[in-house]
Design a protein around this motif. Sequence first.
Motif, mmCIF file in Angstrom:
data_model
loop_
_atom_site.group_PDB
_atom_site.id
_atom_site.type_symbol
_atom_site.label_atom_id
_atom_site.label_comp_id
_atom_site.label_asym_id
_atom_site.label_seq_id
_atom_site.Cartn_x
_atom_site.Cartn_y
_atom_site.Cartn_z
ATOM 1 N N LYS A 143 -5.922 7.665 1.456
ATOM 2 C CA LYS A 143 -5.280 6.864 0.428
ATOM 3 C C LYS A 143 -6.200 5.249 1.040
ATOM 4 O O LYS A 143 -6.700 5.338 2.545
ATOM 5 N N LYS A 144 -6.291 4.888 0.062
ATOM 6 C CA LYS A 144 -7.396 2.732 0.922
ATOM 7 C C LYS A 144 -5.670 2.608 2.432
ATOM 8 O O LYS A 144 -4.534 2.656 1.801
ATOM 9 N N HIS A 145 -6.566 2.491 3.739
ATOM 10 C CA HIS A 145 -5.127 1.359 4.784
ATOM 11 C C HIS A 145 -4.819 0.323 4.323
ATOM 12 O O HIS A 145 -5.296 -0.731 3.344
ATOM 13 N N GLY A 149 -7.690 -2.376 4.209
ATOM 14 C CA GLY A 149 -8.381 -1.759 3.937
ATOM 15 C C GLY A 149 -9.408 -0.602 3.466
ATOM 16 O O GLY A 149 -9.996 -0.210 2.417
ATOM 17 N N ASP A 151 -10.918 3.087 4.075
ATOM 18 C CA ASP A 151 -10.016 4.738 4.175
ATOM 19 C C ASP A 151 -10.083 5.328 4.393
ATOM 20 O O ASP A 151 -10.368 5.780 5.832
#
Length: 191
Positions: A143-145, A149, A151
């Motif tokens: 997912k997005k960190h 932000g 990946d």
Amino acid sequence: MKSKLLIALFAAVGIATSVYAAPTTYTADANHTFAQFEYNHLGFSNQTSRFNNVTGTVTIDQAAKKGSADITIDTKSVDTGSTVFNSHIQSEDFLSTTQFPTATFQSNDIIFKGDKPVELKGVLTLKGVSKPVTLKVSNFECKKHPMTGADYCGANAVTKVKRTEFNMGKYAPNVGDDVTITIAIEAAKKE
């Protein structure tokens, strides 16, 4: 007009599918990727130590349910919590870090269950000895960190080996032969 709209829709779906189907490579985050090992010490307790420097990449193709992993462990970064014991573990009786400064795990066979990898079948090379091992995967997530932000993917993977099979059998069986190796990895999408 309808046929042009349908063609455009199928083209868009085709592009989206091809982007999703592409293999994606992730590079290990050095601050959140570690390998630890656990063994029984003289029947008194299970001792846990770790390696502080682990690097590598993982490539995942979720659409094709395939992937690969290439992990390198700096054996000189062993951290037992004791400077004296760190030297002992690095000696020729055990890791022999002067001659073998790294251990590696390489896999081209990631087994999926649904959309998530559940096993990595590969080869562990430790103290110059290469053996097939299977790492069981848990806690897999991409997912997005939430802070950067970027990946990201992360997971935990575990396997058991016998240290005698890697030429590190000193004090066995009093010091347990079975060693549990756990890798915690967080990795950023390679740009």
